[in-house]
Enzyme design. Structure first.
Site: not given
Length: 421
Positions: A36, A105, A158
């Site tokens: 994202r 992550s 994350d």
């Protein structure tokens, strides 16, 4: 979860958001098969997050196992496209370089706030040449190749991003959990309770512990033959065992393996085993969720998914059993995730009702928790069982939508070259 590896200890205070951050900041969230891009206009303590925009991009499977340049060039190019759509509602001060938080992550050995070397890949990625390399340096080189003038101000995973974002909005957030493609957890701990810490004590007296709980293993985990086979055939056998029991990357694959055994040993789908049912990962977790939530009288969604994805024409009785398989495997996963959260609460002595600690908040981010309603409900009901009625009233589990991205942007603002926080 004492057996989980502690990969990162981060000072909580000097580098955590305090509400005063202002300006335009970006976040790039790479955590699984999608990534994202997010931009946030911060308005300081009074206005907080003024405006945000985000876009999600799927990573082509061949880039997950190809070369590092190809992967990071693709990410940099998509980031550049997103920056190009920046509207007038977002304001970058004159003469400032765009800065962003890079949510990466995967297990890294973090050497500073904006650098870290990759220890290993998880969640289906396997690019050997990246091991031991600085992920921020690789992304920076890719941005330079694409002519994108941006700076990574903070490298986080994350879970840390979700914790930072959650704490920014709610002081009672003490832990964050990711339930998406993979799974991880982080929590705020008193520095005096961390025997591994050898540096100067932070002024806040607290640290953030990134648990990397996806790698947790215990002989008490309820592993089945399907779990053992999935692990043995994965890209990282013997690792991320806890994550492989319920995260979005693997939940659908466990269901497929169970259905395949039923087809082979009990002719569940007829005399011949459907060929597509033998294809690893052909049954994705969003499909399992769609079938599991089918409330139609004839289970039409289940029938349609079985036919479209597996080439199976099914009876209503077959569809009912497929839903039951989804139910058993999903509920097992949700209960295990709840047990992990309970372990954190117990470690922090927040698992009992107390007038001194009337409210405890767990921030959760990830599509599995956000979109798989049954998983969400079972997790929360299981946590209530473990806590008991009196204690569960003070424990709040809530969705932190885009929490990791907003948290990364906040940490970028905190560590910006321009605002000197």
């Amino acid at each position: 979860m004492a057996a989980a590896r502690l990969r990162c200890l981060i000072s909580y205070g000097r580098s955590s958001p305090n509400g005063n951050e202002e300006g335009l900041f970006y976040a790039l969230d790479l955590g699984g098969t999608n990534f994202r891009c997010l931009r946030v206009q911060l308005g300081g303590k009074e206005r907080r997050v003024v405006k945000r925009e985000a876009v999600e991009i799927s990573i082509p499977p061949h880039l997950m196992v190809g070369g590092s340049d190809e992967l990071f060039d693709f990410i940099a190019e998509e980031l550049a496209k997103f920056v190009a759509t920046e509207g007038e509602d977002f304001h970058l001060s004159e003469g400032r370089q765009r800065e962003f938080g890079f949510t990466f992550s995967f297990p890294v050995r973090q050497t500073s706030i904006a650098s870290g070397t990759l220890i290993k890949w998880t969640k289906g990625f396997n690019i050997d040449e990246m091991l031991g390399q600085d992920v921020v340096a690789e992304l920076t080189k890719a941005m330079e190749r694409k002519g994108l003038d941006m700076r990574v101000a903070a490298l986080v995973n994350d879970t840390i991003g979700t914790l930072a974002g959650g704490r920014y909005h709610d002081d009672d957030v003490i832990a964050a959990v990711i339930l998406g493609t993979g799974s991880n957890a982080a929590y705020v701990e008193s520095v005096l309770a961390i025997p591994k810490w050898q540096g100067l004590l932070p002024k806040s007296g607290e640290m953030v512990i990134n648990m990397e709980w996806g790698n947790f293993f215990s002989s008490h985990l309820p592993l089945t033959e399907h779990d053992h086979a999935l692990d043995a055939e994965s890209l990282n056998p013997g690792e991320q065992i806890f994550e492989k029991l319920f995260s979005g990357m693997y939940l659908g694959e466990i269901v497929r393996r169970a259905l395949l055994q039923m087809a082979e040993e009990a002719a569940f789908f007829g005399d011949a085993v459907p060929l597509k049912l033998r294809v690893p990962y052909v049954l994705r977790t969003p499909v399992v969720s769609a079938m599991h939530h089918d409330m139609s009288s004839n289970l039409n969604i289940v029938g349609k998914k079985l036919e479209e994805i597996l080439g199976i024409t099914s009876s209503i009785d077959t569809r009912k059993l497929v839903v039951e398989v989804c139910d058993i495997i999903t509920k097992r996963g949700a209960r295990l995730a709840a047990a992990g959260i309970f372990a954190i609460l117990k470690k922090l002595e927040r698992h009992k009702a107390s007038v001194d600690k009337p409210r405890t908040v767990i921030a959760i981010d990830g599509a599995l928790f956000e979109h798989y309603t049954i998983f969400n409900k079972v997790l929360q009901s299981t946590l209530g069982e473990l806590l008991g009625e009196e204690a569960s009233d003070s424990i709040i589990v809530k969705l932190a939508h885009d929490g990791s991205g907003i948290g990364a942007a906040l940490l970028a603002a905190t560590n910006s070259h321009h605002i000197g926080l």
